[in-house]
Design a protein around this motif. Structure first.
Motif, PDB file in Angstrom:
ATOM      1  N   GLU A   1      22.186  79.677  55.793  1.00  0.00           N
ATOM      2  CA  GLU A   1      21.015  79.556  57.253  1.00  0.00           C
ATOM      3  C   GLU A   1      21.814  81.179  58.167  1.00  0.00           C
ATOM      4  O   GLU A   1      22.807  81.135  57.879  1.00  0.00           O
ATOM      5  N   SER A   2      20.779  81.915  57.943  1.00  0.00           N
ATOM      6  CA  SER A   2      21.598  83.414  57.981  1.00  0.00           C
ATOM      7  C   SER A   2      21.602  83.680  59.917  1.00  0.00           C
ATOM      8  O   SER A   2      20.664  82.881  60.984  1.00  0.00           O
ATOM      9  N   ARG A   3      22.200  84.654  60.019  1.00  0.00           N
ATOM     10  CA  ARG A   3      21.639  84.695  61.591  1.00  0.00           C
ATOM     11  C   ARG A   3      20.370  85.200  62.069  1.00  0.00           C
ATOM     12  O   ARG A   3      19.738  84.644  63.109  1.00  0.00           O
ATOM     13  N   GLU A   4      20.179  85.774  60.728  1.00  0.00           N
ATOM     14  CA  GLU A   4      18.571  86.337  61.008  1.00  0.00           C
ATOM     15  C   GLU A   4      17.382  84.792  61.295  1.00  0.00           C
ATOM     16  O   GLU A   4      17.044  85.086  62.229  1.00  0.00           O
ATOM     17  N   GLN A   5      18.328  84.042  60.465  1.00  0.00           N
ATOM     18  CA  GLN A   5      16.929  83.221  60.245  1.00  0.00           C
ATOM     19  C   GLN A   5      17.047  82.192  61.989  1.00  0.00           C
ATOM     20  O   GLN A   5      16.318  81.546  62.503  1.00  0.00           O
ATOM     21  N   ILE A   6      17.812  82.007  62.145  1.00  0.00           N
ATOM     22  CA  ILE A   6      18.221  81.461  63.720  1.00  0.00           C
ATOM     23  C   ILE A   6      17.971  81.645  64.729  1.00  0.00           C
ATOM     24  O   ILE A   6      17.457  81.182  65.478  1.00  0.00           O
ATOM     25  N   VAL A   7      18.063  83.194  64.565  1.00  0.00           N
ATOM     26  CA  VAL A   7      17.977  84.370  65.712  1.00  0.00           C
ATOM     27  C   VAL A   7      15.874  83.774  65.699  1.00  0.00           C
ATOM     28  O   VAL A   7      16.083  83.979  67.388  1.00  0.00           O
ATOM     29  N   GLY A   8      15.830  84.533  64.492  1.00  0.00           N
ATOM     30  CA  GLY A   8      14.431  84.635  64.608  1.00  0.00           C
ATOM     31  C   GLY A   8      13.649  82.806  65.273  1.00  0.00           C
ATOM     32  O   GLY A   8      12.354  82.301  65.946  1.00  0.00           O
ATOM     33  N   LEU A   9      14.868  81.950  64.592  1.00  0.00           N
ATOM     34  CA  LEU A   9      14.068  80.201  64.984  1.00  0.00           C
ATOM     35  C   LEU A   9      14.149  80.177  66.635  1.00  0.00           C
ATOM     36  O   LEU A   9      12.787  79.950  67.270  1.00  0.00           O
ATOM     37  N   TYR A  10      15.238  80.933  67.644  1.00  0.00           N
ATOM     38  CA  TYR A  10      15.192  80.218  68.862  1.00  0.00           C
ATOM     39  C   TYR A  10      14.118  81.720  69.630  1.00  0.00           C
ATOM     40  O   TYR A  10      13.113  81.045  70.263  1.00  0.00           O
ATOM     41  N   HIS A  11      13.502  82.868  68.658  1.00  0.00           N
ATOM     42  CA  HIS A  11      12.588  83.450  69.425  1.00  0.00           C
ATOM     43  C   HIS A  11      11.557  82.805  68.763  1.00  0.00           C
ATOM     44  O   HIS A  11      10.295  83.296  70.116  1.00  0.00           O
ATOM     45  N   ARG A  12      11.056  82.145  68.338  1.00  0.00           N
ATOM     46  CA  ARG A  12      10.167  81.192  67.851  1.00  0.00           C
ATOM     47  C   ARG A  12       9.793  80.432  68.866  1.00  0.00           C
ATOM     48  O   ARG A  12       8.915  80.425  69.717  1.00  0.00           O
ATOM     49  N   ALA A  13      10.954  79.519  69.099  1.00  0.00           N
ATOM     50  CA  ALA A  13      11.351  78.663  70.490  1.00  0.00           C
ATOM     51  C   ALA A  13      10.796  78.919  71.583  1.00  0.00           C
ATOM     52  O   ALA A  13       9.779  78.483  72.375  1.00  0.00           O
ATOM     53  N   TRP A  14      11.073  80.464  71.999  1.00  0.00           N
ATOM     54  CA  TRP A  14      11.074  80.679  73.182  1.00  0.00           C
ATOM     55  C   TRP A  14       9.298  81.004  73.420  1.00  0.00           C
ATOM     56  O   TRP A  14       8.600  80.659  74.278  1.00  0.00           O
ATOM     57  N   ALA A  15       8.409  81.787  72.115  1.00  0.00           N
ATOM     58  CA  ALA A  15       7.194  82.033  72.398  1.00  0.00           C
ATOM     59  C   ALA A  15       6.390  80.587  72.558  1.00  0.00           C
ATOM     60  O   ALA A  15       5.310  80.486  73.653  1.00  0.00           O
ATOM     61  N   HIS A  16       6.991  79.535  71.669  1.00  0.00           N
ATOM     62  CA  HIS A  16       6.660  78.588  71.860  1.00  0.00           C
ATOM     63  C   HIS A  16       6.347  77.966  73.647  1.00  0.00           C
ATOM     64  O   HIS A  16       5.321  77.408  73.728  1.00  0.00           O
ATOM     65  N   SER A  17       7.903  77.632  73.516  1.00  0.00           N
ATOM     66  CA  SER A  17       7.728  76.983  75.155  1.00  0.00           C
ATOM     67  C   SER A  17       6.959  78.013  75.928  1.00  0.00           C
ATOM     68  O   SER A  17       6.250  77.103  76.665  1.00  0.00           O
ATOM     69  N   ASP A  18       6.713  78.990  76.516  1.00  0.00           N
ATOM     70  CA  ASP A  18       6.482  79.902  76.852  1.00  0.00           C
ATOM     71  C   ASP A  18       4.847  80.312  76.972  1.00  0.00           C
ATOM     72  O   ASP A  18       4.072  79.695  77.599  1.00  0.00           O
ATOM     73  N   ALA A  19       4.507  79.741  75.902  1.00  0.00           N
ATOM     74  CA  ALA A  19       2.771  78.958  76.001  1.00  0.00           C
ATOM     75  C   ALA A  19       2.617  77.852  76.537  1.00  0.00           C
ATOM     76  O   ALA A  19       1.278  77.648  76.724  1.00  0.00           O
ATOM     77  N   THR A  20       3.731  76.958  76.181  1.00  0.00           N
ATOM     78  CA  THR A  20       3.296  75.467  77.200  1.00  0.00           C
ATOM     79  C   THR A  20       3.562  76.109  78.406  1.00  0.00           C
ATOM     80  O   THR A  20       2.304  75.583  78.866  1.00  0.00           O
TER      81      THR A  20
END
Length: 196
Positions: A90-109
Motif C-alpha cells: 500500500e503506497s503513500r499515494e494509495q492511502i492519501v488517494g483513499l483519504y481524498h476520495r473519502a473527503w469527496a464522498h463525505s463532503d457530498a453526504t
C-alpha cells in the motif's frame, strides 16, 4: 455580528482537521511515514488510513450512501488493527488517494443532507445507534482532531516539525536553545513534584 451557518461551521472544522492531519506527511520519507514511534505502533500513514476508513463508514454506510471503496482491513478475518498501518503493497499515494476520495464522498453526504438527517451506526450498541448528521459531524471532527494530535507527536519525534500546518506552527516563539531550556524546566519541576 454575522449570522453563522451551523453546518458550514462544522464542515469547516472537519476540513481544517483533515488538512492538519494530512500535512504531517509532508517532506517525509516512506520509512518515516510508516515507522511506529509508540509502544502501540502509532505511525503517520496508518493514522491517515484509519481516519479515511472511518470517515467513509460514518458518512457512507451510516446514511445508506456507500462509497464503493474496498476496505479489506475491515473484512471478517482481517488482521487486528489492519486499518492502523500500511502494508508494503500500500503506497503513500494509495492511502492519501483513499483519504481524498473519502473527503469527496463525505463532503457530498454533508452537502446532500440536513443536520437533522437520520442515520444508523451498525457498530454502535442498540439504543445508541440512531444518529443525526449533526452528531456524526461532531464525532468525526473529534475523531480527526484526536488523531491529528497523535500525528503532531509522532511527527515531532520523527524530525522535530511541530504545529498546525505549514506557515502556522501555532507554537511559542523560541529557537532550539529556548526549547531545550523550557523542556529542562518542565523536567525539573516534574522531578520535584515526584519527590514531594
Amino acid at each position: 455580528m454575522t449570522e453563522s451557518d451551523p453546518k458550514a461551521d462544522l464542515h469547516r472544522y472537519l476540513r481544517t482537521a483533515r488538512e492538519a492531519l494530512l500535512w504531517k506527511l509532508e517532506g517525509l520519507s516512506e520509512y518515516d511515514i510508516r515507522r511506529p514511534l509508540t509502544p502501540t505502533g502509532t505511525n503517520l500513514l496508518g493514522l491517515i488510513k484509519h481516519v479515511a476508513s472511518v470517515e467513509l463508514g460514518y458518512f457512507g454506510d451510516v446514511f445508506e450512501r456507500p462509497s464503493g471503496e474496498s476496505l479489506p482491513w475491515f473484512e471478517d478475518g482481517a488482521e487486528p488493527n489492519a486499518d492502523m498501518w500500511a502494508t508494503a503493497d500500500e503506497s503513500r499515494e494509495q492511502i492519501v488517494g483513499l483519504y481524498h476520495r473519502a473527503w469527496a464522498h463525505s463532503d457530498a453526504t454533508i452537502q446532500a443532507l440536513t443536520l437533522d438527517a437520520i442515520g444508523h451506526v451498525p457498530w454502535w450498541p442498540d439504543g445508541q445507534n440512531r444518529v443525526t448528521l449533526h452528531r456524526i459531524l461532531v464525532h468525526m471532527i473529534a475523531e480527526t482532531n484526536r488523531h491529528a494530535g497523535h500525528a503532531d507527536i509522532v511527527r515531532e519525534l520523527v524530525d522535530g516539525v511541530v504545529g498546525l500546518r505549514e506557515g502556522s506552527d501555532n507554537m511559542a516563539p523560541g529557537d532550539q536553545a529556548w526549547w531545550e531550556s523550557y523542556r529542562g524546566q518542565v523536567e525539573r519541576v516534574a522531578r520535584e513534584a515526584g519527590q514531594g
